[in-house]
Design an enzyme around this catalytic site. Sequence first.
Site, PDB file in Angstrom:
ATOM      1  N   HIS A  17       0.911 -41.135 -89.280  1.00  0.00           N
ATOM      2  CA  HIS A  17       0.055 -40.065 -89.798  1.00  0.00           C
ATOM      3  C   HIS A  17      -1.291 -40.618 -90.249  1.00  0.00           C
ATOM      4  O   HIS A  17      -2.339 -40.050 -89.951  1.00  0.00           O
ATOM      5  CB  HIS A  17       0.701 -39.396 -91.026  1.00  0.00           C
ATOM      6  CG  HIS A  17       1.932 -38.620 -90.739  1.00  0.00           C
ATOM      7  ND1 HIS A  17       3.073 -38.732 -91.508  1.00  0.00           N
ATOM      8  CD2 HIS A  17       2.229 -37.703 -89.789  1.00  0.00           C
ATOM      9  CE1 HIS A  17       4.004 -37.927 -91.044  1.00  0.00           C
ATOM     10  NE2 HIS A  17       3.519 -37.283 -89.991  1.00  0.00           N
ATOM     11  N   LYS A  41      12.748 -24.723 -96.537  1.00  0.00           N
ATOM     12  CA  LYS A  41      13.065 -26.075 -96.073  1.00  0.00           C
ATOM     13  C   LYS A  41      13.333 -26.975 -97.272  1.00  0.00           C
ATOM     14  O   LYS A  41      12.739 -26.803 -98.332  1.00  0.00           O
ATOM     15  CB  LYS A  41      11.856 -26.615 -95.286  1.00  0.00           C
ATOM     16  CG  LYS A  41      12.180 -27.157 -93.906  1.00  0.00           C
ATOM     17  CD  LYS A  41      10.898 -27.444 -93.156  1.00  0.00           C
ATOM     18  CE  LYS A  41      10.882 -28.807 -92.522  1.00  0.00           C
ATOM     19  NZ  LYS A  41       9.596 -29.070 -91.822  1.00  0.00           N
ATOM     20  N   ARG A  90       3.957 -37.971 -79.802  1.00  0.00           N
ATOM     21  CA  ARG A  90       4.617 -39.267 -79.589  1.00  0.00           C
ATOM     22  C   ARG A  90       5.199 -39.402 -78.202  1.00  0.00           C
ATOM     23  O   ARG A  90       5.226 -40.464 -77.626  1.00  0.00           O
ATOM     24  CB  ARG A  90       5.739 -39.442 -80.605  1.00  0.00           C
ATOM     25  CG  ARG A  90       5.222 -39.821 -81.974  1.00  0.00           C
ATOM     26  CD  ARG A  90       6.312 -39.732 -83.001  1.00  0.00           C
ATOM     27  NE  ARG A  90       6.816 -38.367 -83.044  1.00  0.00           N
ATOM     28  CZ  ARG A  90       7.345 -37.795 -84.115  1.00  0.00           C
ATOM     29  NH1 ARG A  90       7.452 -38.480 -85.226  1.00  0.00           N
ATOM     30  NH2 ARG A  90       7.773 -36.555 -84.081  1.00  0.00           N
ATOM     31  N   SER A 128       8.495 -39.251 -90.179  1.00  0.00           N
ATOM     32  CA  SER A 128       9.010 -39.036 -91.526  1.00  0.00           C
ATOM     33  C   SER A 128      10.535 -39.019 -91.511  1.00  0.00           C
ATOM     34  O   SER A 128      11.183 -39.514 -92.440  1.00  0.00           O
ATOM     35  CB  SER A 128       8.470 -37.710 -92.075  1.00  0.00           C
ATOM     36  OG  SER A 128       7.061 -37.758 -92.158  1.00  0.00           O
TER      37      SER A 128
END
Lengths: 152, 152, 152, 152, 152, 152
Positions: A17, A41, A90, A128
């Site tokens: 990040h 969440k 990614r 993460s």
Amino acid sequence: MKIAVFPGSFDPITRGHEELVLRAVEIFDKVIVAIGINSQKKYMFNLQERLSMLEDVFADFPMVEVTSYEGLTVDFCKKNQSRFLVRGIRNATDFDYESTIAYLNAEMGDGLQTVFLVCRPEFSHFSSTIVREIIKGGGDPSKFLPEGLNLD
Amino acid sequence: MKIAVFPGSFDPITRGHEELVLRAVEIFDKVIVAIGINSQKKYMFNLQERLSMLEDVFADFPMVEVTSYEGLTVDFCKKNQSRFLVRGIRNATDFDYESTIAYLNAEMGDGLQTVFLVCRPEFSHFSSTIVREIIKGGGDPSKFLPEGLNLD
Amino acid sequence: MKIAVFPGSFDPITRGHEELVLRAVEIFDKVIVAIGINSQKKYMFNLQERLSMLEDVFADFPMVEVTSYEGLTVDFCKKNQSRFLVRGIRNATDFDYESTIAYLNAEMGDGLQTVFLVCRPEFSHFSSTIVREIIKGGGDPSKFLPEGLNLD
Amino acid sequence: MKIAVFPGSFDPITRGHEELVLRAVEIFDKVIVAIGINSQKKYMFNLQERLSMLEDVFADFPMVEVTSYEGLTVDFCKKNQSRFLVRGIRNATDFDYESTIAYLNAEMGDGLQTVFLVCRPEFSHFSSTIVREIIKGGGDPSKFLPEGLNLD
Amino acid sequence: MKIAVFPGSFDPITRGHEELVLRAVEIFDKVIVAIGINSQKKYMFNLQERLSMLEDVFADFPMVEVTSYEGLTVDFCKKNQSRFLVRGIRNATDFDYESTIAYLNAEMGDGLQTVFLVCRPEFSHFSSTIVREIIKGGGDPSKFLPEGLNLD
Amino acid sequence: MKIAVFPGSFDPITRGHEELVLRAVEIFDKVIVAIGINSQKKYMFNLQERLSMLEDVFADFPMVEVTSYEGLTVDFCKKNQSRFLVRGIRNATDFDYESTIAYLNAEMGDGLQTVFLVCRPEFSHFSSTIVREIIKGGGDPSKFLPEGLNLD
């Protein structure tokens, strides 16, 4: 002034990040790193902790603003006069997911553009999720975190 | 002695898993089939049931060891003098996910290698998820299970 | 003795190839790096040059054998008592291609197995194609080549 | 001034290319649309025709410059003080290919960044290859071309 | 009579779903749009609401039947003399997932076939997930819904 | 009458192609297996050989018609009153390619639909390319060919 929004959960921020934000800073005049609040969440780090981490990491970058928002990303961009979103990709699976979101945001946000960046290959698998798994497993995630960031 | 760890949930073991383990046995001197314990995940079969199934399936293979572990996979490998992980890949999406985990494990485990295998094409879509869905829907999953394995 | 064949064009060998071979050496007792001869393909480096490069790179590794072959890979493996192929995978597209070849070889080669490895992320985008493009464009490809390898 | 290079073959330019360039113009101060010359590739339209088409399409955009180059893209960017490449991505396979090139260019070009954009979904399958196939088959490709562009 | 089943959650139905069903109607004599009931999943719209929406959208299409089912899709198809499933695919990741399910259904359903369709590119990123996110974020999802459908 | 076109090179036809055509026959009233003539492509088998093979394989299926065509697939479909194309998909990379062609054909052919099928998993890696490679390498490709087909 060209303002980009880099939305995410940052639970926690990774070196990946960090690198993406610093790349975005080369392209745009201001980059707003914005934590999207999703009350449904569960997070490992609470909102305040995540904001503090981001502020720490980007303390020396006046063109990086750290904040959080509720509601739709397109509404947040509008309020902040931003015409650009920045997202890292990614791999191929990421692209399939992110392009769907990008089309949505373009459609909801009157042409709001998403700019996709890749971070350097050696960080390209950082996430993460991986950091959280390491922490849960009792390991040391520091290789995956911005230098100097302390999670305790 | 070359020792490989084949980590997974095995909820339950499928014919695909079985074939992959037997392939790994051709490559390595010993294969540890290891159930990773994740207290936050819900399973259809409890740990004892899953261990029993694995023991049943590999009863005739002295070079296959069945066990479970808590914590990071890299730590488990270290304790067991294993320098190799074995993982099956079914398709491109799987690869994107598994390579991320492999890079992580290499980084956390001082070069711990992941060896990716494919099972034969006719088993390549078998998964524990599919077996659980069949069971939930009241169907007979036996085609997808190792021969002779009884889930009752 | 467990013998693996690492087939390829190696036009030229890259650091990625080199790393994959050295990883395969950790798994197998002997690794045969074998240039498949395809008379219909055009190469930048001729067969002798490509063999010399491979021999240079693996000169210090007695368990690595360098050679070339004509005809089917499965036939070459049989003649060399190898039950294993080794292939590197860089991304999802690679996997889709390589798994097709692996299934073919398993079917033609009585269960000949393909073991897929990934090289470290910072080499994961290296390819012979890229090296050739750099050379054609007048650039210096040395970052992408095994240390000490001289293409002139 | 932030200058981006949009490299390609443009054989011929499509509506997808056109849209991507106009998106890049929103982000950067100047966009150089640059035809990479590859003497070993066969084109349907010669270099002069392709340059003329690009000049036609972007005639009203002073911040778009049209040109061609030989050699490596990174060298062209350096000469033009550009720190950014722009590439469009249509799907997951594209991403796997383009990210490889992006990593190469970052490595060869001292951190030269690639910015990936997507064009609007209804153009996302447009490609020069498709246009050439339509032309070869005797069809009318005008839906896939920038408005007003005449290929004759 | 050739009967196809289009299974899904339809939470809620999107324009993409609508288009796919109307495409299926061109191929088959009857299309059963069937909501699979999964008591463990949480929905934004309850079963009755979702059925009503489907009935509204396909009110003018006598060859479209709307219903729900419990248990395995293959059992539902059998009871309804259907030898065909219809599923939409948006991207490569979707395909990897859907082909796995298709193989399962072929194996459980004595060769029950899955027919994959794509909707038009401009709808290809529409999904129920996206509609739910827009609703949660307080936005207007009507662009993504069948014309005339009212979610209130 | 619902007529589908299954276009391809069939150089040569594989068991995968055969299965896909027979699946299409279950869906449509007539399936035209059509060899697209591309004068710029080199084939291992000439047009007459490829047509003969197809005729052999489908001799017992009166609803399968074998032919060849020049020009655009959409024009061929129109002339044959076909509103449907059938294509097999093997993996994610295939999907990315085929969906692009499908969108093109829909756009050029006034909504001409493409129906995507998968063949059974054990044939899912079969391709004409693989058969040609086996032949070139001096191997026996019969496992990959329709039963009874003789390539000599």
